[in-house]
Design an enzyme around this catalytic site. Structure first.
Site, PDB file in Angstrom:
ATOM      1  N   LYS A  15       0.827  -1.219   0.000  1.00 10.78           N
ATOM      2  CA  LYS A  15       0.000   0.000   0.000  1.00 10.78           C
ATOM      3  C   LYS A  15       0.862   1.271   0.000  1.00 10.78           C
ATOM      4  O   LYS A  15       0.646   2.178  -0.785  1.00 10.78           O
ATOM      5  CB  LYS A  15      -0.924   0.037   1.241  1.00 10.78           C
ATOM      6  CG  LYS A  15      -1.843  -1.160   1.356  1.00 10.78           C
ATOM      7  CD  LYS A  15      -2.713  -1.089   2.611  1.00 10.78           C
ATOM      8  CE  LYS A  15      -1.961  -1.083   3.920  1.00 10.78           C
ATOM      9  NZ  LYS A  15      -1.183  -2.310   4.201  1.00 10.78           N
ATOM     10  N   ARG A  90      -9.082   1.384   8.932  1.00  9.88           N
ATOM     11  CA  ARG A  90      -8.702   0.009   9.243  1.00  9.88           C
ATOM     12  C   ARG A  90      -9.807  -0.725   9.984  1.00  9.88           C
ATOM     13  O   ARG A  90      -9.631  -1.905  10.321  1.00  9.88           O
ATOM     14  CB  ARG A  90      -7.450   0.009  10.116  1.00  9.88           C
ATOM     15  CG  ARG A  90      -6.160  -0.365   9.390  1.00  9.88           C
ATOM     16  CD  ARG A  90      -5.038  -0.262  10.406  1.00  9.88           C
ATOM     17  NE  ARG A  90      -3.837  -0.978  10.053  1.00  9.88           N
ATOM     18  CZ  ARG A  90      -2.797  -0.445   9.410  1.00  9.88           C
ATOM     19  NH1 ARG A  90      -2.839   0.776   8.984  1.00  9.88           N
ATOM     20  NH2 ARG A  90      -1.716  -1.164   9.186  1.00  9.88           N
ATOM     21  N   ARG A 129      11.867  -4.919   4.906  1.00  8.35           N
ATOM     22  CA  ARG A 129      11.475  -3.514   4.675  1.00  8.35           C
ATOM     23  C   ARG A 129      12.395  -2.546   5.420  1.00  8.35           C
ATOM     24  O   ARG A 129      12.681  -2.723   6.600  1.00  8.35           O
ATOM     25  CB  ARG A 129      10.035  -3.289   5.131  1.00  8.35           C
ATOM     26  CG  ARG A 129       9.637  -1.813   5.125  1.00  8.35           C
ATOM     27  CD  ARG A 129       8.149  -1.602   5.105  1.00  8.35           C
ATOM     28  NE  ARG A 129       7.466  -2.019   6.304  1.00  8.35           N
ATOM     29  CZ  ARG A 129       6.135  -1.992   6.461  1.00  8.35           C
ATOM     30  NH1 ARG A 129       5.352  -1.581   5.461  1.00  8.35           N
ATOM     31  NH2 ARG A 129       5.577  -2.396   7.578  1.00  8.35           N
ATOM     32  N   ARG A 162      11.656  -1.051  11.065  1.00  7.99           N
ATOM     33  CA  ARG A 162      10.619  -0.788  12.064  1.00  7.99           C
ATOM     34  C   ARG A 162      10.586  -1.895  13.117  1.00  7.99           C
ATOM     35  O   ARG A 162      10.684  -3.059  12.777  1.00  7.99           O
ATOM     36  CB  ARG A 162       9.259  -0.672  11.369  1.00  7.99           C
ATOM     37  CG  ARG A 162       9.035   0.680  10.728  1.00  7.99           C
ATOM     38  CD  ARG A 162       7.824   0.727   9.836  1.00  7.99           C
ATOM     39  NE  ARG A 162       6.640   0.066  10.374  1.00  7.99           N
ATOM     40  CZ  ARG A 162       5.482   0.005   9.740  1.00  7.99           C
ATOM     41  NH1 ARG A 162       5.339   0.577   8.547  1.00  7.99           N
ATOM     42  NH2 ARG A 162       4.453  -0.608  10.275  1.00  7.99           N
ATOM     43  N   ARG A 173       0.154  -8.952  13.501  1.00 10.37           N
ATOM     44  CA  ARG A 173      -0.483  -7.881  12.713  1.00 10.37           C
ATOM     45  C   ARG A 173      -1.332  -8.456  11.585  1.00 10.37           C
ATOM     46  O   ARG A 173      -2.372  -7.904  11.231  1.00 10.37           O
ATOM     47  CB  ARG A 173       0.581  -6.925  12.167  1.00 10.37           C
ATOM     48  CG  ARG A 173       1.062  -5.964  13.252  1.00 10.37           C
ATOM     49  CD  ARG A 173       2.380  -5.327  12.892  1.00 10.37           C
ATOM     50  NE  ARG A 173       2.307  -4.576  11.666  1.00 10.37           N
ATOM     51  CZ  ARG A 173       3.341  -4.383  10.846  1.00 10.37           C
ATOM     52  NH1 ARG A 173       4.522  -4.886  11.132  1.00 10.37           N
ATOM     53  NH2 ARG A 173       3.193  -3.688   9.758  1.00 10.37           N
TER      54      ARG A 173
HETATM   55  P1  ADP Z   1       1.744  -1.340   7.505  1.00 12.84           P
HETATM   56  O1  ADP Z   1       2.294  -0.403   6.459  1.00 12.84           O
HETATM   57  O2  ADP Z   1       2.675  -2.441   7.786  1.00 12.84           O
HETATM   58  O3  ADP Z   1       0.371  -1.815   7.174  1.00 12.84           O
HETATM   59  P2  ADP Z   1       1.225   0.994   9.122  1.00 12.84           P
HETATM   60  O4  ADP Z   1       2.405   1.870   9.065  1.00 12.84           O
HETATM   61  O5  ADP Z   1       0.062   1.340   8.262  1.00 12.84           O
HETATM   62  O6  ADP Z   1       1.671  -0.500   8.864  1.00 12.84           O
HETATM   63  O7  ADP Z   1       0.708   0.894  10.615  1.00 12.84           O
HETATM   64  C1  ADP Z   1       1.591   0.583  11.673  1.00 12.84           C
HETATM   65  C2  ADP Z   1       0.801   0.495  12.971  1.00 12.84           C
HETATM   66  O8  ADP Z   1       0.196   1.769  13.256  1.00 12.84           O
HETATM   67  C3  ADP Z   1      -0.368  -0.487  12.968  1.00 12.84           C
HETATM   68  O9  ADP Z   1       0.039  -1.812  13.285  1.00 12.84           O
HETATM   69  C4  ADP Z   1      -1.258   0.124  14.073  1.00 12.84           C
HETATM   70  O10 ADP Z   1      -0.729  -0.162  15.364  1.00 12.84           O
HETATM   71  C5  ADP Z   1      -1.085   1.618  13.824  1.00 12.84           C
HETATM   72  N1  ADP Z   1      -2.092   2.117  12.875  1.00 12.84           N
HETATM   73  C6  ADP Z   1      -1.857   2.650  11.651  1.00 12.84           C
HETATM   74  N2  ADP Z   1      -3.006   3.023  11.070  1.00 12.84           N
HETATM   75  C7  ADP Z   1      -4.001   2.715  11.937  1.00 12.84           C
HETATM   76  C8  ADP Z   1      -5.402   2.830  11.905  1.00 12.84           C
HETATM   77  N3  ADP Z   1      -6.036   3.330  10.833  1.00 12.84           N
HETATM   78  N4  ADP Z   1      -6.110   2.413  12.989  1.00 12.84           N
HETATM   79  C9  ADP Z   1      -5.497   1.906  14.071  1.00 12.84           C
HETATM   80  N5  ADP Z   1      -4.171   1.752  14.160  1.00 12.84           N
HETATM   81  C10 ADP Z   1      -3.411   2.138  13.110  1.00 12.84           C
HETATM   82  P1  ADP Z   2       2.274  -1.836   3.198  1.00 12.07           P
HETATM   83  O1  ADP Z   2       2.222  -0.331   3.202  1.00 12.07           O
HETATM   84  O2  ADP Z   2       1.068  -2.462   2.573  1.00 12.07           O
HETATM   85  O3  ADP Z   2       2.571  -2.392   4.556  1.00 12.07           O
HETATM   86  P2  ADP Z   2       4.803  -1.492   1.786  1.00 12.07           P
HETATM   87  O4  ADP Z   2       4.496  -0.681   0.588  1.00 12.07           O
HETATM   88  O5  ADP Z   2       5.461  -0.821   2.937  1.00 12.07           O
HETATM   89  O6  ADP Z   2       3.477  -2.282   2.270  1.00 12.07           O
HETATM   90  O7  ADP Z   2       5.696  -2.727   1.301  1.00 12.07           O
HETATM   91  C1  ADP Z   2       6.231  -3.683   2.209  1.00 12.07           C
HETATM   92  C2  ADP Z   2       7.632  -4.062   1.754  1.00 12.07           C
HETATM   93  O8  ADP Z   2       7.552  -4.777   0.518  1.00 12.07           O
HETATM   94  C3  ADP Z   2       8.562  -2.884   1.466  1.00 12.07           C
HETATM   95  O9  ADP Z   2       9.859  -3.249   1.834  1.00 12.07           O
HETATM   96  C4  ADP Z   2       8.451  -2.664  -0.047  1.00 12.07           C
HETATM   97  O10 ADP Z   2       9.659  -2.137  -0.599  1.00 12.07           O
HETATM   98  C5  ADP Z   2       8.199  -4.083  -0.545  1.00 12.07           C
HETATM   99  N1  ADP Z   2       7.262  -4.144  -1.681  1.00 12.07           N
HETATM  100  C6  ADP Z   2       6.163  -3.378  -1.887  1.00 12.07           C
HETATM  101  N2  ADP Z   2       5.509  -3.756  -3.005  1.00 12.07           N
HETATM  102  C7  ADP Z   2       6.230  -4.803  -3.510  1.00 12.07           C
HETATM  103  C8  ADP Z   2       6.078  -5.646  -4.676  1.00 12.07           C
HETATM  104  N3  ADP Z   2       5.043  -5.477  -5.513  1.00 12.07           N
HETATM  105  N4  ADP Z   2       7.002  -6.604  -4.877  1.00 12.07           N
HETATM  106  C9  ADP Z   2       8.039  -6.787  -4.005  1.00 12.07           C
HETATM  107  N5  ADP Z   2       8.240  -6.033  -2.913  1.00 12.07           N
HETATM  108  C10 ADP Z   2       7.350  -5.051  -2.657  1.00 12.07           C
END
Ligand code: ADP
Ligand code: ADP
Length: 216
Positions: A15, A90, A129, A162, A173
């Site tokens: 995302k 979420r 990541r 992270r 998660r």
């Molecule tokens: P990822 O990119 O791996 O999906 P995020 O950076 O979006 O992770 O979120 C990291 C953490 O921040 C989540 O595990 C949660 O604890 C918190 N968080 C982020 N967005 C939300 C949301 N919309 N509602 C509740 N908690 C959130």
């Molecule tokens: P999210 O926001 O859904 O948690 P991220 O965009 O942070 O996901 O991506 C998670 C990890 O995977 C990052 O290290 C990113 O560089 C990698 N990544 C994202 N999209 C792809 C893809 N299509 N193929 C391989 N690696 C990816």
């Protein structure tokens, strides 16, 4: 007409990566709830201190805190033309709150790209990541490496891994996603705005599929 796009999918689905691409291409703000929480943690604000206790365990931050934080973000003028939302909503309660917030200035969610990938792929991605300290730019040690190891390509800031990308927290998660966030798939499907994207393709192919849907 403002364009609000919600990116939906499990942690690691891509995302944030796609949000960066879309935000640049459409000159819209990229609103990442996780980035805003991490910014608050860095600055040691009251919200940051509260959010950290949930984030470090891989739990969701409670809806009231999260919604208030996003409301504040939407009160800024750069959001009036639209936004790419990454990580919010979420929960169904957050999605309801978003609908109300946007209707306040004549906007609505236009499209919800929903990224799919297997758990194995998600775990592999999160384990590798690397995130930029200054602005949250996203890299992967193998799939999207920075030009210079440990340094962000865009703003020279150091990259860090992270805390919540540790293996145990990642698995939790993914469970939290399935129980609390996955109901949004039906929520948006019922509204006719869900678009499934194969998130296991390489980054460029995901971006191309997404673009094909957006510029129809
Ligand atoms: P990822 O990119 O791996 O999906 P995020 O950076 O979006 O992770 O979120 C990291 C953490 O921040 C989540 O595990 C949660 O604890 C918190 N968080 C982020 N967005 C939300 C949301 N919309 N509602 C509740 N908690 C959130
Ligand atoms: P999210 O926001 O859904 O948690 P991220 O965009 O942070 O996901 O991506 C998670 C990890 O995977 C990052 O290290 C990113 O560089 C990698 N990544 C994202 N999209 C792809 C893809 N299509 N193929 C391989 N690696 C990816």
């Amino acid at each position: 007409m403002p364009t609000y796009i919600v990116l939906l999918g499990p942690p690691g689905a891509g995302k944030g990566t796609q949000a960066e691409i879309l935000a640049e291409r459409f000159s819209l703000p990229h609103i990442s709830s996780g980035d805003i929480f991490r910014e608050n943690i860095k600055k040691n604000t009251e919200l940051g201190v509260l959010a950290q206790t949930f984030m470090s365990k891989g739990e969701l931050v409670p809806d009231d805190l999260t919604i208030a934080m996003i409301k504040e973000r939407f009160s800024r003028p750069d959001c009036v033309r639209g936004a790419i939302l990454d990580g919010f909503p979420r929960t169904p309660a957050q999605a309801d709150a978003l609908e109300v917030m946007l209707s306040g200035f004549g906007g609505k969610v236009e499209l919800v790209p929903f990224f799919t990938a297997t758990d194995e792929t998600l775990i592999e991605r999160l384990a590798g990541r690397w995130t930029c300290r200054a602005n949250g730019h996203i890299f992967h040690v193998r799939f999207n490496p920075p030009i210079k190891e440990g340094v962000c390509d865009f703003d020279d800031s150091p990259l860090f891994q992270r805390d919540d990308d540790k293996a145990e927290t990642v698995i939790h998660r993914i469970h939290v996603y399935r129980s609390q966030t996955a109901p949004l798939i039906e929520y948006y499907r019922k509204r006719g705005i869900l678009a499934e994207i194969n998130g296991s393709q390489p980054i460029e192919d995901v971006a191309a599929q997404l673009m094909g849907i957006l510029v129809k």
